[in-house]
Design a protein around this motif. Structure first.
Motif, PDB file in Angstrom:
ATOM      1  N   ILE A   1       0.874  -1.186   0.000  1.00  0.00           N
ATOM      2  CA  ILE A   1       0.000   0.000   0.000  1.00  0.00           C
ATOM      3  C   ILE A   1       0.904   1.226   0.000  1.00  0.00           C
ATOM      4  N   LYS A   2       0.682   2.128  -0.944  1.00  0.00           N
ATOM      5  CA  LYS A   2       1.507   3.345  -1.006  1.00  0.00           C
ATOM      6  C   LYS A   2       0.617   4.548  -1.284  1.00  0.00           C
TER       7      LYS A   2
ATOM      8  N   ASN B   1       0.750   8.719  -1.685  1.00  0.00           N
ATOM      9  CA  ASN B   1       1.688   9.801  -1.948  1.00  0.00           C
ATOM     10  C   ASN B   1       0.949  11.129  -1.991  1.00  0.00           C
TER      11      ASN B   1
ATOM     12  N   ASP C   1       1.700  10.842   3.295  1.00  0.00           N
ATOM     13  CA  ASP C   1       2.622   9.887   2.680  1.00  0.00           C
ATOM     14  C   ASP C   1       2.685   8.668   3.584  1.00  0.00           C
ATOM     15  N   LEU C   2       2.284   7.515   3.054  1.00  0.00           N
ATOM     16  CA  LEU C   2       2.255   6.301   3.866  1.00  0.00           C
ATOM     17  C   LEU C   2       2.582   5.099   3.008  1.00  0.00           C
ATOM     18  N   HIS C   3       3.472   4.242   3.524  1.00  0.00           N
ATOM     19  CA  HIS C   3       3.840   3.004   2.823  1.00  0.00           C
ATOM     20  C   HIS C   3       3.682   1.848   3.808  1.00  0.00           C
TER      21      HIS C   3
ATOM     22  N   ARG D   1       4.141  -2.147   4.089  1.00  0.00           N
ATOM     23  CA  ARG D   1       4.776  -3.271   3.409  1.00  0.00           C
ATOM     24  C   ARG D   1       3.921  -4.531   3.497  1.00  0.00           C
TER      25      ARG D   1
ATOM     26  N   GLU E   1      -1.475   3.655  -4.525  1.00  0.00           N
ATOM     27  CA  GLU E   1      -1.034   2.455  -5.228  1.00  0.00           C
ATOM     28  C   GLU E   1      -1.322   1.242  -4.351  1.00  0.00           C
TER      29      GLU E   1
ATOM     30  N   GLY F   1       1.592  -2.104  -6.139  1.00  0.00           N
ATOM     31  CA  GLY F   1       2.401  -1.515  -7.206  1.00  0.00           C
ATOM     32  C   GLY F   1       1.604  -0.941  -8.365  1.00  0.00           C
TER      33      GLY F   1
ATOM     34  N   SER G   1      -1.144   1.850  -9.703  1.00  0.00           N
ATOM     35  CA  SER G   1      -1.814   3.107  -9.389  1.00  0.00           C
ATOM     36  C   SER G   1      -3.315   2.977  -9.597  1.00  0.00           C
TER      37      SER G   1
END
Length: 227
Positions: free
Chosen positions: A2-3, A5, A25-27, A29, A63, A66, A68
């Motif tokens: 999860i991404k 931006n 902004d968060l990523h 894994r 995203e 990976g 969008s």
């Protein structure tokens, strides 16, 4: 996995404009268990809804795996949501007139596959949360903790990669809440990515990482190892 931006979200009415999220902004894994914390009204549920494709950001990008989400139509998002996510809410949202196993089967009605396959998957999900013997009961015949376990079974019946939980123990006493947390930790240990909104610091500290939200923004995240 999860991404996000620079995600922002503003809600507008005729007279009022409310900034719910600003430059997030968060990523997250794959395989992570992340707890989101913050005061009521700070934007946690809005953020969870955007991650789960239930809402679209006003600005910024999302995203998933990976890919969008820009340019995806509502039907594409609904199909992706059904395949990728399982949702657990503070209120169990079970249909009272349906048996437990029928409640659990509901997400599979939107996929291809016959009734026998749906029933098999629903049984497996209920056994996973320790309710194999209750599949023919109705929700009002179960305790609050059991109803939330049914809701978890419904969330995992489609074998989602990501579980999103919004205050999953908020309506439960401490013992039942601990049982629900144990199930979420077990699912995470089996490889499911989990993002959970909670007000409970003790629960949050059992996850891999705490993300804190305040006034629609992320503040310095706190990295923790699961106990």
């Amino acid at each position: 996995m999860i991404k996000l931006n620079k995600v922002s979200k503003t809600y507008r009415t005729d007279k009022v404009e409310t900034l719910a999220l600003r430059d997030i902004d968060l990523h997250v894994r794959e395989g992570e268990f992340v707890a989101m914390m913050g005061p009521s009204g700070c934007g946690k549920s809005t953020l969870l809804n955007i991650i789960g494709l239930l809402d679209r950001p006003g600005q910024g990008s999302v995203e998933i795996g990976g890919v969008s989400m820009k340019g995806h139509g509502d039907r594409q998002l609904a199909a992706l949501r059904n395949r990728t996510f399982g949702f657990i809410f503070q209120s169990f949202h079970l249909i009272p007139d349906l048996r437990v196993i029928d409640n659990v089967e509901l997400p599979l009605l939107y996929r291809s596959g016959g009734g026998a396959e749906r029933r098999r998957l629903a049984r497996e999900a209920l056994e996973k949360v320790g309710l194999g013997a209750r599949m023919d009961h109705y929700p009002n015949q179960l305790s609050g903790g059991q109803q939330q376990r049914v809701a978890i079974a419904r969330a995992i019946v489609g074998q989602p990669k990501i579980l999103l939980a919004d205050e999953p123990t908020g309506n439960l006493d401490s013992k039942m809440g601990e049982e629900v947390m144990d199930i979420l930790l077990k699912l995470n240990g089996e490889g499911t990515t989990v993002v959970m909104v909670t007000h409970d610091e003790q629960e949050a500290r059992r996850t891999n990482r705490i993300v804190r939200v305040f006034d629609g923004q992320l503040v310095t995240p706190e990295h923790l190892h699961a106990a």
